[in-house]
Enzyme design. Sequence first.
Site, PDB file in Angstrom:
ATOM      1  N   HIS A   1      38.071  55.010   0.929  1.00  0.00           N
ATOM      2  CA  HIS A   1      38.091  55.956   2.178  1.00  0.00           C
ATOM      3  C   HIS A   1      37.553  56.542   3.564  1.00  0.00           C
ATOM      4  CE1 HIS A   1      37.415  58.821  -1.665  1.00  0.00           C
ATOM      5  NE2 HIS A   1      36.312  58.223  -1.577  1.00  0.00           N
TER       6      HIS A   1
ATOM      7  N   GLU B   1      54.262  48.231  13.297  1.00  0.00           N
ATOM      8  CA  GLU B   1      54.476  49.894  13.520  1.00  0.00           C
ATOM      9  C   GLU B   1      56.197  49.825  12.951  1.00  0.00           C
ATOM     10  OE1 GLU B   1      52.635  51.550  16.762  1.00  0.00           O
ATOM     11  OE2 GLU B   1      52.394  49.493  17.532  1.00  0.00           O
TER      12      GLU B   1
ATOM     13  N   LYS C   1      46.491  45.308  26.914  1.00  0.00           N
ATOM     14  CA  LYS C   1      46.707  45.447  25.442  1.00  0.00           C
ATOM     15  C   LYS C   1      48.202  44.506  25.260  1.00  0.00           C
ATOM     16  CE  LYS C   1      47.538  49.247  23.971  1.00  0.00           C
ATOM     17  NZ  LYS C   1      48.331  51.415  23.786  1.00  0.00           N
TER      18      LYS C   1
ATOM     19  N   SER D   1      52.330  46.255  27.256  1.00  0.00           N
ATOM     20  CA  SER D   1      52.113  47.451  27.853  1.00  0.00           C
ATOM     21  C   SER D   1      52.472  46.914  28.703  1.00  0.00           C
ATOM     22  CB  SER D   1      51.403  47.824  27.308  1.00  0.00           C
ATOM     23  OG  SER D   1      51.047  48.601  28.507  1.00  0.00           O
TER      24      SER D   1
END
Length: 467
Positions: A166, A300, A293, A287
């Site tokens: 979970h 992704e 970042k 970024s």
Amino acid sequence: MADDTTDTKSSNQMWGGRFASGPDAIMEEINASIGFDKKLFAQDIRGSIAHATMLAHQGIISAEDKDKIVHGLNTILSEIESGNFEFSRQLEDIHMNVEARLATLIGPAAGRLHTARSRNDQVALDFRLWVKEELQKTEQMLTGLIAAFLDRAEEHAESVMPGFTHLQTAQPVTFGHHCMAYVEMFGRDRSRVRHAIEHLDESPIGAAALAGTGYPIDRHMTAKALGFREPTRNSIDTVSDRDFAIEFLSIAAIAGMHLSRLAEEIVIWSTPQFGFVRLSDAFSTGSSIMPQKKNPDAAELVRAKTGRINGSLVALLTIMKGLPLAYSKDMQEDKEQVFDAAESLELAIAAMTGMVRDMTVNTARMKAAAGSGYSTATDLADWLVREAGLPFRDAHHVTGRAVALAESKGCDLAELPLSDLQAIHAAITDKVYDVLTVEASVASRKSFGGTAPSEVRRQIAFWRARN
Ligand code: ARG
């Protein structure tokens, strides 16, 4: 729309006998597949050479014509490979583009190549050959990904991390064990690929339009020349079957789902909050506005490519589901789905292999996280069963009270003083602290397939031998 009296377009040279005029522009646009099936040029030419050679061997065409045909086809192959071939949409598809060029190159002998075959068995052959090669490539790429995981698993057979259910901390595991979970997944994908190669390893050529042919062809000869195990056994099925393409897409969808789960874990692990891994610069981006970042874009995109692959599988299943036997033109729509999925799958495997090889594993962060969240609670319960003879359900209850106490004191289980533990259950001794560390916890799980470093090493050895 097309009016015979005013239409200046010529009728098709392949079937023009029955047609007075050429197609309407829209007809040509919806009909043509050359834009994508030119990818099959090498398979088409290879198939035609095998077919012509067999026709001559069987005395169906002369040796002289066969030589002209083979020579012409080889010329076309080098023209296409060197970019000196003009594909024509009017000629609809790769088969007719090649044949028309052959006629220009060698004259009337070209017209003999299509004896005893149809575009229906020709396209089934070309596409099968293409999918077979793609499956072989996929098998190799999966082997590369498995090898990357085996190396990381070996390096981290003892590195402790939290195991999750979970996505909540469950029990400590080793990072090597977690890597080996992916070896199992991609190993299953690879065996699915191997089975698919076996399934499709039958030659369609010679099924002709759908009924076979009256010419004395030798389908075993062409099958052998093209590297197939044997010819297909039913000409109707042969020209209507696209199972091999659907099987490729199913395998791609399952492998894509595995790659996507891996990508998702890498996205989570590389957040500053987790900090379990750091991606190399080669597999991340910055970024444009937030200088701090480092984004896991490749992971992704792998996650997203999986959606595309699923779409291709559903598209082809849907294209095929209502088709009566045998060939229908609907089947021409099979190729773009497979080509697109193959490209996505190759990219996804390559990107994940690179990421797995390159990522830096922060073992200190993993270990700290492994010890938090009362991850050794099960070990305490097991100790009570083993050393104090409690039934597991009672041990579970006692442990629950210990966890609640630790929680209220804001400390770990291992930090509770013995007096506190004994107040919960008198049978607890200071020996219990031996099992409350994460290292002791993982080392104890020696059951076959368990997370103990010794067991992980055994599984690594198994997979290294299996390759
Ligand atoms: N371009 C066609 C395809 O991809 C080739 C087969 C055409 N056969 C036919 N009977 N029209 O399916």
